[in-house]
Design an enzyme around this catalytic site. Sequence first.
Site, PDB file in Angstrom:
ATOM      1  N   LYS A   1      41.505  41.022  41.556  1.00  0.00           N
ATOM      2  CA  LYS A   1      42.837  41.552  41.841  1.00  0.00           C
ATOM      3  C   LYS A   1      43.782  40.442  42.295  1.00  0.00           C
ATOM      4  CE  LYS A   1      41.331  46.185  43.435  1.00  0.00           C
ATOM      5  NZ  LYS A   1      39.904  46.171  43.117  1.00  0.00           N
ATOM      6  N   PHE A  41      34.201  40.700  41.491  1.00  0.00           N
ATOM      7  CA  PHE A  41      34.697  42.037  41.815  1.00  0.00           C
ATOM      8  C   PHE A  41      36.180  41.976  42.182  1.00  0.00           C
ATOM      9  CE2 PHE A  41      30.075  42.895  42.202  1.00  0.00           C
ATOM     10  CZ  PHE A  41      30.008  43.944  41.299  1.00  0.00           C
ATOM     11  N   SER A  42      36.582  42.509  43.341  1.00  0.00           N
ATOM     12  CA  SER A  42      38.010  42.690  43.610  1.00  0.00           C
ATOM     13  C   SER A  42      38.770  41.419  43.937  1.00  0.00           C
ATOM     14  CB  SER A  42      38.205  43.716  44.731  1.00  0.00           C
ATOM     15  OG  SER A  42      37.858  45.004  44.264  1.00  0.00           O
ATOM     16  N   VAL A  43      38.104  40.280  44.016  1.00  0.00           N
ATOM     17  CA  VAL A  43      38.859  39.023  44.066  1.00  0.00           C
ATOM     18  C   VAL A  43      39.631  38.853  42.749  1.00  0.00           C
ATOM     19  CG1 VAL A  43      38.732  36.531  44.457  1.00  0.00           C
ATOM     20  CG2 VAL A  43      37.118  38.047  45.613  1.00  0.00           C
TER      21      VAL A  43
END
Length: 396
Positions: A118, A114-116
């Site tokens: 980013k 998921f947002s890791v």
Amino acid sequence: MRPTELMRGAPPPADQQVSLANWREAPFSSWSFHNVRRLLPTEGLAPSLCSRPYSLQSRDLDRLPVTGETGQASTLANLLKETYTSGFLVLHRGQLVFEWYDRGLSAERPHIIFSVTKSVAGALVGILADRGLLDPEGPIIDLLPEVAGSAYSNATIRHLLDMTVGCSFVEDYENPTPEYLAYRAASGWNPSPDRDRMDQRSFLAALAPGGPPHGYAFKYVSPNSDLLGWVIERAAGMSFAAFLSREIWQPMGAEGEAYITVDRLGAPRSAGGLCVTGRDLARFGELIRLRGCLGGKQILPRWWVEDIFESGDREAWQRGNFAEFLPQGRYRSKWYQLGDAEGTLAGIGIHGQWLVIDPKHETVIVKLSAHPVASNEGADKVLVAAFKTISATLAG
């Protein structure tokens, strides 16, 4: 229903089938989060031809005393189960000292982070900046004239990197707005009757301005990071996956399968679609801990990684929507600074994904999870305390 019962049979029973409509919901997520490629279109990353094996020095951390989710004394093993952990790895001084799997995950199987994702994208921007292929302080429209007239028309790449874009978009996982649902459908993550006519880049180019001016406050908006993926592809002249594979994954010695979800036109979900093994995510964390140098090779620009550790707008963070969670924190180039004495850095993703780097104690921690709640601040605070206990124990 146990994770091992899902998607078994030919065909699986109706109540055990994972689909685009339920893949982010429990209990289906325990299977889907490490089988994303069977649900969504993806683009693969090539592993290294010369993978760098870990030096192993096992430590018995299962019974390490920590505080549980209920606030009572517990052990690390119990906390991992309480927080729906699928994989948990700890590096100390580059050695793999603890590795734990559950819920059907294994060392060889990629899990969505998921947002890791980013944070990985933020590292790629540093390579492009170091080569003069983009200016982090320059206007987005210099590279992407397609976004003129949108929320991004007068924003800079730095605003994207630090989540300080002024826009109308609201990211609420529990009470999603029609715009948020349209965003997920445009990225290919949600079913929609219009899905075959939607695409991520068109959605981003139409995102409306709103809220405070650019640079004023931290506002968590995932479309910013998807747009950053578009910026990366335009500056690099190749796909996000190909650039990541060539510049980071192969040089750092990644050994496992990896891929990223893409929309129907191939746009990468650089806000949250990367799927990697726990071991390779830990390698990436070690690369950051060592300021971009691994195996004697400077893979990331040292100045860029040092800037991630040391910079960040405290005032913008305090005006933002995460300040209560990390009162002394900051955010820089898609990384969270926890604001502690150890200088801890973290990539954080929904449903319990963590990449934690403690430079003082020379520790990297990876947590891959299928927590049924997308965002749980109470659990996150307990986990941060546990991460500190682990690092201090290994250092002491």
